[in-house]
Design an enzyme around this catalytic site. Structure first.
Site, PDB file in Angstrom:
ATOM      1  N   ASP A   1       0.822  -1.199   0.000  1.00  0.00           N
ATOM      2  CA  ASP A   1       0.000   0.000   0.000  1.00  0.00           C
ATOM      3  C   ASP A   1       0.866   1.264   0.000  1.00  0.00           C
ATOM      4  O   ASP A   1       1.867   1.334   0.722  1.00  0.00           O
ATOM      5  CB  ASP A   1      -0.861  -0.032   1.271  1.00  0.00           C
ATOM      6  CG  ASP A   1      -1.825   1.126   1.366  1.00  0.00           C
ATOM      7  OD1 ASP A   1      -2.672   1.242   0.474  1.00  0.00           O
ATOM      8  OD2 ASP A   1      -1.745   1.902   2.341  1.00  0.00           O
TER       9      ASP A   1
ATOM     10  N   GLU B   1       1.081  -0.526  -5.139  1.00  0.00           N
ATOM     11  CA  GLU B   1       0.178   0.586  -5.443  1.00  0.00           C
ATOM     12  C   GLU B   1       1.051   1.733  -5.921  1.00  0.00           C
ATOM     13  O   GLU B   1       1.534   2.544  -5.136  1.00  0.00           O
ATOM     14  CB  GLU B   1      -0.614   1.010  -4.205  1.00  0.00           C
ATOM     15  CG  GLU B   1      -1.703   1.992  -4.609  1.00  0.00           C
ATOM     16  CD  GLU B   1      -2.273   2.840  -3.483  1.00  0.00           C
ATOM     17  OE1 GLU B   1      -3.273   3.520  -3.718  1.00  0.00           O
ATOM     18  OE2 GLU B   1      -1.693   2.843  -2.380  1.00  0.00           O
TER      19      GLU B   1
HETATM   20  C1  GLC Z   1      -4.102   3.373  -0.360  1.00  0.00           C
HETATM   21  C2  GLC Z   1      -5.365   2.565  -0.302  1.00  0.00           C
HETATM   22  C3  GLC Z   1      -6.471   3.455   0.157  1.00  0.00           C
HETATM   23  C4  GLC Z   1      -6.126   3.965   1.551  1.00  0.00           C
HETATM   24  C5  GLC Z   1      -4.754   4.628   1.553  1.00  0.00           C
HETATM   25  C6  GLC Z   1      -4.253   4.862   2.949  1.00  0.00           C
HETATM   26  O1  GLC Z   1      -4.171   4.393  -1.264  1.00  0.00           O
HETATM   27  O2  GLC Z   1      -5.628   1.976  -1.529  1.00  0.00           O
HETATM   28  O3  GLC Z   1      -7.708   2.822   0.157  1.00  0.00           O
HETATM   29  O4  GLC Z   1      -7.093   4.868   1.978  1.00  0.00           O
HETATM   30  O5  GLC Z   1      -3.783   3.841   0.917  1.00  0.00           O
HETATM   31  O6  GLC Z   1      -3.822   3.670   3.533  1.00  0.00           O
END
Ligand code: GLC
Length: 566
Positions: free
Chosen positions: A230, A290
């Site tokens: 993440d 991500e």
């Molecule tokens: C990433 C996740 C998202 C979350 C953020 C903070 O972007 O995909 O859903 O709110 O991280 O952890």
């Protein structure tokens, strides 16, 4: 002495032979592909997938009960968004214990059963590793904030303000407001890239690195086959806390726009990714990232200079092509496909408006949903589906501020409605609550569940669901779709996107009419050696099927996928 040198040299030779053999064990085929390159990934938002105990919120046992559905669909691995203990401020992205399961979702025993039942069906489990921050209720943070001398003080980023009531610098939280929160106990500010309840870990502290690396080892032992990492770009911050440059205008929270020059994408993060990769390799596991980047060059960096960082950085640039346009998709595919890396495609996720809405024109939405599946599931690369996409689930955005669950929707209303809309319950059948739960679910199901659900679509040979099943079956069986290179065709056609997937003497032709009007596509593939034989249609929405590829009449948003022989 000479003998020692000879023995040492012999060892070096043994090692040189042994190391590649070990690495080669992970390869699946003659092309050197690994398991995750042939796999179809499927993202599950556990709150919304299946509710086994009927409390209105989905759970792990619910997921386990649906593994047969996933297997039949053609899914090989599921990525479950965070299901660890959490105060649920950001619905699990605020973790208070990395090595357990939140009671909302079940227990570790339930998790072990999910792994075991998944294994029996050849479905691997990927967990979501929130690497950038913890919950403010994590014992590490509770200790950290308790005193300047606490054991965990330096596990987070604490600084004095610039002056009374003034945060250390101008950095803004991506969820609105300053990225610094004053804590009266010690009179200092802590840094949070996301909500204040999500304090950033200090990755410059080796103890943090060790603790977090150990978390991955712990889950690998429990049988996970990888992690989705993440918010990796936010891992490091400039140690001097230089102010970010401001840009013109304001964002959806009313904050000034800014270039996140000093708090995202710092080069230090690559060392962490290499470390995580070394551990992943010991378990033949995969790391998905991500990875929001502004261009393909930026995305390439996440693979690592020597391919030694993330195997699967997600290509969000693909999700930014926000209209059904042959030239736009052609350009985007060519950019990543020709860059020497293994692409990772997706259409949407729990943070992005569903593809059904983004690409739908309001009239031909089902046809367009099939068209988009026909596109990204036949490309060279690994796809990551989002649950319910295979049904044509759509966004169900809150209509009133008081109904919003996602905090960014509350802060940003009405410009930013939050992400509830893309997180609604999975639509299993047309009974109450779409068969997700016997009680009212935590978010309302979308009204389209009456027609767009697993049970009804399962019975309709022309449904979106059955289109997905067929295209995924082809992905697993057609050698050209498994191994073939991407060859762009008819590159000047403004409406029809066409390409070959070609492997040795085999090819699959994919023709996608990305326009709302009938089109004629013509092919002369003599140069590629596929001129003569009649095509074998593998999956098509066009009738009657063409007898030759010389001229193909494509209805609006039509899909034609055929095997060609030399
Ligand atoms: C990433 C996740 C998202 C979350 C953020 C903070 O972007 O995909 O859903 O709110 O991280 O952890």
């Amino acid at each position: 002495m000479l003998r020692r040198i000879v023995v040492f040299a012999a060892w070096l030779i043994v090692l040189a032979i042994a190391v590649p053999t070990l690495a080669a064990q992970a390869k699946l085929d003659a092309e050197g592909h690994e398991w995750w390159q042939h796999a179809v990934f499927y993202e599950i938002y556990p709150r919304s997938f299946a509710d086994s105990n009927n409390d209105g919120v989905g759970d792990l046992n619910g997921i386990t009960s649906k593994l047969d559905y996933l297997r039949q669909l053609g899914v090989d691995a599921i990525w479950i968004t965070p299901c660890f203990p959490s105060p649920q401020v950001d619905f699990g992205y605020d973790v208070s214990d990395y090595e357990n399961i939140d009671p909302t979702y079940g227990t570790l025993t339930d998790f072990d059963r999910l792994v075991k039942d998944g294994r029996e069906r050849k479905i691997g489990i990927i967990l979501d590793f929130v690497v950038n921050h913890t919950s403010d209720q994590h014992p590490w943070f509770l200790d950290s904030k308790s005193s300047k001398n606490s054991f965990h003080r330096d596990w987070y980023i604490w600084r004095d303000g610039r002056g009374p009531g003034e945060p250390p610098n101008n950095w803004l939280s991506t969820f609105g407001g300053s990225a610094w929160k004053f804590d009266a106990t010690t009179g200092q500010y802590y840094y949070h890239y996301f909500y204040a309840q999500q304090p950033d870990l200090n990755w410059r502290n080796p103890a943090v690195e060790k603790a977090m690396f150990d978390v991955t080892r712990w889950w690998y032992k429990r049988g996970v086959v990888g992690f989705r990492l993440d918010a990796v770009d936010a891992l490091f911050e400039d140690p001097n806390l230089r102010d970010n440059p401001l840009l013109p205008g304001k964002n959806q929270f009313g904050d000034p726009n800014m270039l996140r020059k000093y708090n995202t994408n710092l080069p230090e993060l690559h060392k962490v990714l290499m470390g995580l990769r070394t551990i992943a390799d010991e378990s033949n596991a995969v790391l998905i990232g991500e990875t929001w980047t502004k261009d393909v060059e930026g995305l390439k960096e996440y693979y690592g200079k020597h391919g030694n960082e993330l195997q699967m950085p997600m290509d969000f640039l693909f999700t930014q092509v926000n209209r059904v346009s042959a030239p736009d998709f052609r350009r985007q595919i060519a950019a990543i496909d020709s860059s020497g890396v293994w692409p990772v495609y997706l259409l949407s996720n729990h943070d992005i408006v569903r593809s059904y809405n983004r690409y739908g024109d309001g009239k031909n939405n089902d046809a367009i949903a099939k068209l988009m599946a026909g596109l990204y599931l036949t490309l060279r690369g690994t796809p990551i589906m989002y649950y319910g996409e295979e049904l044509g689930m759509e966004n169900n955005d809150p209509k009133r501020k008081e109904d919003v669950k996602d905090p960014i929707g509350k802060t940003g209303w009405p410009r930013e409605k939050g992400r509830d809309g893309e997180r609604t319950p999975m639509q299993w059948n047309d009974s109450a609550n779409a068969g997700f739960s016997t009680v009212a679910p935590w978010l309302p199901v979308d009204p389209n569940y009456k027609t767009h659900n697993v049970e009804s679509e399962g019975k309709d040979p022309d449904s979106i669901l059955n289109f997905y099943r067929k295209v995924l079956a082809l992905r697993h069986t057609e050698p050209a779709l498994i191994e073939g290179k991407y060859v762009a065709l008819n590159q000047n056609d403004p409406n029809v996107l066409s390409y070959l997937r070609q492997y040795k003497d085999q090819a699959v032709l994919v023709v996608l009419n990305m326009s709302g009007t009938a089109q004629r596509a013509r092919f002369d593939l003599a140069k590629q050696g596929f001129g003569k034989g009649a095509p074998t249609a593998l999956l098509t929405t066009i009738k009657p099927e063409p007898l030759s590829i010389e001229t193909i009449e494509m209805p609006p948003f039509g899909v034609y996928i055929a095997r060609l022989t030399q």
